[in-house]
Design an enzyme around this catalytic site. Structure first.
Site, PDB file in Angstrom:
ATOM      1  N   LYS A  51       0.848  -1.189  -0.149  1.00 51.11           N
ATOM      2  CA  LYS A  51       0.182  -0.340   0.278  1.00 51.11           C
ATOM      3  C   LYS A  51       0.595   1.955  -0.474  1.00 51.11           C
ATOM      4  CE  LYS A  51      -4.087  -2.547   1.700  1.00 51.11           C
ATOM      5  NZ  LYS A  51      -4.853  -2.723   3.660  1.00 51.11           N
ATOM      6  N   GLN A  95      -5.495  -1.581   9.067  1.00 51.41           N
ATOM      7  CA  GLN A  95      -5.598  -2.543   8.729  1.00 51.41           C
ATOM      8  C   GLN A  95      -5.966  -3.833   9.830  1.00 51.41           C
ATOM      9  OE1 GLN A  95      -3.953  -3.535   5.834  1.00 51.41           O
ATOM     10  NE2 GLN A  95      -4.250  -5.734   6.104  1.00 51.41           N
ATOM     11  N   ASP A 118     -11.476   2.388   3.277  1.00 55.16           N
ATOM     12  CA  ASP A 118     -12.294   1.073   3.279  1.00 55.16           C
ATOM     13  C   ASP A 118     -13.589   1.299   2.409  1.00 55.16           C
ATOM     14  OD1 ASP A 118     -10.171  -0.933   3.464  1.00 55.16           O
ATOM     15  OD2 ASP A 118      -9.957  -0.769   5.345  1.00 55.16           O
TER      16      ASP A 118
END
Ligand code: NAP
Length: 280
Positions: A51, A95, A118
């Site tokens: 990422k 995460q 997200d």
């Protein structure tokens, strides 16, 4: 047709690079993505590293905050609140999975929904299901871009989704409804999964069972998107038996090289979209 996720993700990143350059000239600022990693989960460490790499590649301001696995929940929540107030941070990603002592729901709900890249915050989940503008979970967003590579007009198609997770199956349902598909969502209690799959013009497999979907489960000419990433003795495989299904399907994504690369590209896209919403 093999739908090439690696190539599509690279093309998307090129487009995003141009968008970031444009934003830099019009706003004199670039979108910023902050990723928080708690603990030492090996797969998470690789995801976060990628990422960071791709965020830098497209020109985003990228920051990774790493904490040990025994981090106190309140320290994490305080950090998120601090990032919520920071105008240089457009997107925040914590995460997953988190260590067991940290309440995942509390963490997701603490992230400002405008910075929730997200798309897991209840406000974004609600907006997506109401058809309003929102952050869309990255993997389903990637799946829908890949689907469009195989078939531009999805209207009226029967889509069968295997799996009903908040991460994949449920948001995928909303995206396909938006495309005017008729959607069947299946799960572990579905009675005859093979029969359901055989009805699909489109199959999205997001289960986590290696090679579950066999060649005789798929209608000739169907489009098959394989979300699964399963570690086996012979390497990484999807939820679809690629060798069998590729002989029947009109188009199929491989594993690896299908949905996986799209997920990070869509995360970068979501960061840019959050920046644009915040600055419009
Ligand atoms: P998950 O949360 O474990 O959900 C799995 C879903 O599959 C559940 O809804 C479950 O049903 C259903 N299921 C389990 N066994 C089944 C069976 N025998 N028949 C039909 N349905 C069944 O998994 P997830 O997070 O959505 O991930 C699914 C897969 O995608 C995993 O392999 C994961 O590694 C992969 N993944 C890939 C990406 C990517 O970037 N490519 C991103 C995320 C995840 P119930 O609801 O009834 O339990």
């Amino acid at each position: 047709m093999i739908i090439d996720g690696k190539k599509t993700a690279a093309e998307l990143r090129e487009e995003l690079k141009k968008k970031v350059a444009e934003l830099k000239s019009t706003h004199n600022a670039v979108p910023g993505l902050t990723v928080i990693l708690v603990g030492e989960d090996p797969a998470s460490k690789i995801y976060v590293k990628n990422k960071e790499k791709f965020a830098k590649e497209v020109g985003l301001n990228s920051e990774v905050i790493r904490y040990p696995a025994d981090l106190e929940e309140k320290v994490l929540l305080n950090k998120i609140n601090e990032l919520n107030k920071n105008d240089n941070v457009s997107g925040i990603l914590v995460q997953l999975p988190l260590p067991k002592h940290i309440d995942k729901r509390k963490v997701i709900e603490t992230i400002d929904h405008g910075k929730d890249v997200d798309g897991f915050h209840p406000m974004n989940v609600g907006n997506l299901s109401s058809g309003y503008d929102s952050s869309i979970p990255c993997t389903p967003l990637g799946c829908s871009i890949l689907l469009k590579k195989a078939e531009k007009n999805l209207s009226g198609k029967h889509a069968v989704i295997i799996g009903r997770s908040n991460l994949n199956g449920k948001p995928m349902t909303q995206l396909l409804l938006k495309e005017n598909c008729t959607v069947t969502i299946t799960h572990s209690k579905t009675k005859d999964l093979k029969a359901e799959c055989l009805r699909g013009d489109i199959i999205i497999a997001a289960v986590g069972i290696p090679k579950l979907v066999k060649g005789d489960w798929v209608k000739k000419g169907a489009i098959v998107i394989d979300v699964g990433i399963n570690k086996t003795d012979t390497g990484i495989v999807g939820d679809v038996d690629f060798d069998q299904v590729s002989k029947v399907a009109k188009a199929i994504t491989p594993v690896p090289g299908g949905v996986g690369p799209m997920t990070i590209a869509c995360l970068l896209n979501n960061t840019i979209e959050c920046f644009k919403r915040a600055n419009s």
